[in-house]
Design a protein around this motif. Structure first.
Motif, PDB file in Angstrom:
ATOM      1  N   GLU A   1       0.910  -1.374  -0.042  1.00 35.16           N
ATOM      2  CA  GLU A   1       0.139  -0.126   0.127  1.00 35.16           C
ATOM      3  C   GLU A   1       1.007   1.290   0.009  1.00 35.16           C
ATOM      4  O   GLU A   1       0.498   2.429   0.449  1.00 35.16           O
ATOM      5  N   ALA A   2       2.246   1.022  -0.327  1.00 34.11           N
ATOM      6  CA  ALA A   2       3.064   2.212  -0.201  1.00 34.11           C
ATOM      7  C   ALA A   2       4.053   2.140  -1.397  1.00 34.11           C
ATOM      8  O   ALA A   2       4.449   1.073  -1.719  1.00 34.11           O
ATOM      9  N   VAL A   3       4.489   3.398  -1.629  1.00 32.54           N
ATOM     10  CA  VAL A   3       5.770   3.445  -2.638  1.00 32.54           C
ATOM     11  C   VAL A   3       6.697   4.514  -2.304  1.00 32.54           C
ATOM     12  O   VAL A   3       6.344   5.619  -1.832  1.00 32.54           O
ATOM     13  N   ASP A   4       7.980   4.415  -2.482  1.00 31.92           N
ATOM     14  CA  ASP A   4       9.088   5.309  -2.171  1.00 31.92           C
ATOM     15  C   ASP A   4       9.409   5.554  -3.646  1.00 31.92           C
ATOM     16  O   ASP A   4       9.648   4.765  -4.460  1.00 31.92           O
ATOM     17  N   PHE A   5       9.705   6.789  -4.147  1.00 37.12           N
ATOM     18  CA  PHE A   5      10.034   7.019  -5.429  1.00 37.12           C
ATOM     19  C   PHE A   5      10.745   8.336  -5.383  1.00 37.12           C
ATOM     20  O   PHE A   5      10.809   9.503  -4.712  1.00 37.12           O
ATOM     21  N   GLU A   6      11.450   8.786  -6.769  1.00 32.76           N
ATOM     22  CA  GLU A   6      11.839   9.972  -7.329  1.00 32.76           C
ATOM     23  C   GLU A   6      11.475  10.240  -8.705  1.00 32.76           C
ATOM     24  O   GLU A   6      10.899   9.418  -9.256  1.00 32.76           O
ATOM     25  N   ILE A   7      11.738  11.286  -9.052  1.00 30.31           N
ATOM     26  CA  ILE A   7      11.700  11.888 -10.645  1.00 30.31           C
ATOM     27  C   ILE A   7      12.755  11.479 -11.285  1.00 30.31           C
ATOM     28  O   ILE A   7      13.807  12.263 -11.027  1.00 30.31           O
ATOM     29  N   VAL A   8      12.869  10.821 -12.343  1.00 31.79           N
ATOM     30  CA  VAL A   8      14.087  10.843 -13.272  1.00 31.79           C
ATOM     31  C   VAL A   8      14.283  12.198 -13.904  1.00 31.79           C
ATOM     32  O   VAL A   8      13.398  13.030 -14.270  1.00 31.79           O
ATOM     33  N   GLY A   9      15.727  12.619 -13.657  1.00 32.40           N
ATOM     34  CA  GLY A   9      16.058  13.873 -13.917  1.00 32.40           C
ATOM     35  C   GLY A   9      15.612  15.100 -13.192  1.00 32.40           C
ATOM     36  O   GLY A   9      16.333  16.379 -13.376  1.00 32.40           O
ATOM     37  N   ARG A  10      15.180  14.888 -12.147  1.00 34.20           N
ATOM     38  CA  ARG A  10      14.930  15.936 -11.133  1.00 34.20           C
ATOM     39  C   ARG A  10      15.657  15.508  -9.921  1.00 34.20           C
ATOM     40  O   ARG A  10      15.580  14.730  -9.152  1.00 34.20           O
ATOM     41  N   PRO A  11      16.643  16.537  -9.494  1.00 33.84           N
ATOM     42  CA  PRO A  11      17.674  16.272  -8.537  1.00 33.84           C
ATOM     43  C   PRO A  11      16.959  16.358  -7.133  1.00 33.84           C
ATOM     44  O   PRO A  11      15.819  16.703  -6.948  1.00 33.84           O
ATOM     45  N   ARG A  12      17.519  15.553  -5.984  1.00 30.78           N
ATOM     46  CA  ARG A  12      16.907  15.367  -4.896  1.00 30.78           C
ATOM     47  C   ARG A  12      16.942  16.810  -4.153  1.00 30.78           C
ATOM     48  O   ARG A  12      17.694  17.624  -4.714  1.00 30.78           O
ATOM     49  N   GLY A  13      16.351  16.935  -3.005  1.00 35.69           N
ATOM     50  CA  GLY A  13      16.482  18.305  -2.202  1.00 35.69           C
ATOM     51  C   GLY A  13      15.404  19.155  -2.902  1.00 35.69           C
ATOM     52  O   GLY A  13      14.223  18.692  -3.117  1.00 35.69           O
ATOM     53  N   ALA A  14      15.481  20.306  -2.794  1.00 35.61           N
ATOM     54  CA  ALA A  14      14.403  21.311  -3.297  1.00 35.61           C
ATOM     55  C   ALA A  14      13.971  21.143  -4.541  1.00 35.61           C
ATOM     56  O   ALA A  14      12.759  21.099  -4.659  1.00 35.61           O
ATOM     57  N   PRO A  15      14.282  20.417  -5.779  1.00 34.42           N
ATOM     58  CA  PRO A  15      13.871  20.223  -6.843  1.00 34.42           C
ATOM     59  C   PRO A  15      12.746  19.071  -6.706  1.00 34.42           C
ATOM     60  O   PRO A  15      11.465  18.994  -7.210  1.00 34.42           O
ATOM     61  N   LEU A  16      12.985  18.086  -5.812  1.00 31.18           N
ATOM     62  CA  LEU A  16      11.970  17.007  -5.603  1.00 31.18           C
ATOM     63  C   LEU A  16      11.031  17.415  -4.668  1.00 31.18           C
ATOM     64  O   LEU A  16       9.941  16.986  -4.621  1.00 31.18           O
TER      65      LEU A  16
END
Length: 161
Positions: A86-101
């Motif tokens: 029921e849960a997922v951890d993710f990031e966005i390809v090409g979007r740096p971690r920190g403020a952009p994420l």
């Protein structure tokens, strides 16, 4: 049921990526899921990840389902929605971690209209989102947190501001 026997019809996301782990000790046991569990992962994809993908681009799933043993090995609790599919951890390809994420996190929280259980910005590195009702009690839905570490490295959650 064998992993290969699961019915999966979700665009842009595979069952393999929703059950993957880099921990070699749990690769096989993490793919030992039922059709019911796969169906919940499908709901995560269609109700949460696809709208996020439509707005922000390619979503990279870091962790979705975790078998109980894997979940304990990463330091999580038995109550984790990851164990329940029921849960997922993710990031966005090409979007740096920190403020952009954080912009993605903030959009989900303030603008998207998505119905989630928990939304957590974790260590400025990834976003955690879980299913809301009927999988999580209404009183625990739309909970928005940030997971941080103090100067001694101890983790803690605080309400997002």
């Amino acid at each position: 049921m064998s992993f290969e026997g699961i019915i999966w019809d979700v665009p842009h996301f595979t069952l393999n990526e929703m059950t993957k782990t880099e921990n070699r000790n749990f690769i096989e046991s993490n793919r030992n899921i039922t059709q019911e569990q796969a169906d919940k992962l499908s709901v995560i994809c269609t109700s949460l990840l696809l709208p996020i993908r439509d707005r922000w681009g390619l979503v990279s799933v870091l962790s979705a389902y975790r078998c109980p043993e894997l979940n304990l090995s990463v330091g999580s609790t038995g109550k984790s929605q990851h164990v329940l599919c029921e849960a997922v951890d993710f990031e966005i390809v090409g979007r740096p971690r920190g403020a952009p994420l954080y912009e993605v996190f903030k959009w989900i929280w303030k603008e998207s209209g998505l119905h989630y259980g928990q939304l957590i910005f974790e260590l400025y590195e990834w976003v955690h989102v879980s299913l809301g009702e009927p999988y999580r009690p209404k009183s625990k839905c739309l909970q928005v947190l940030e997971y941080k570490k103090d100067e001694k490295g101890k983790g803690y959650y605080e309400m997002a501001k």
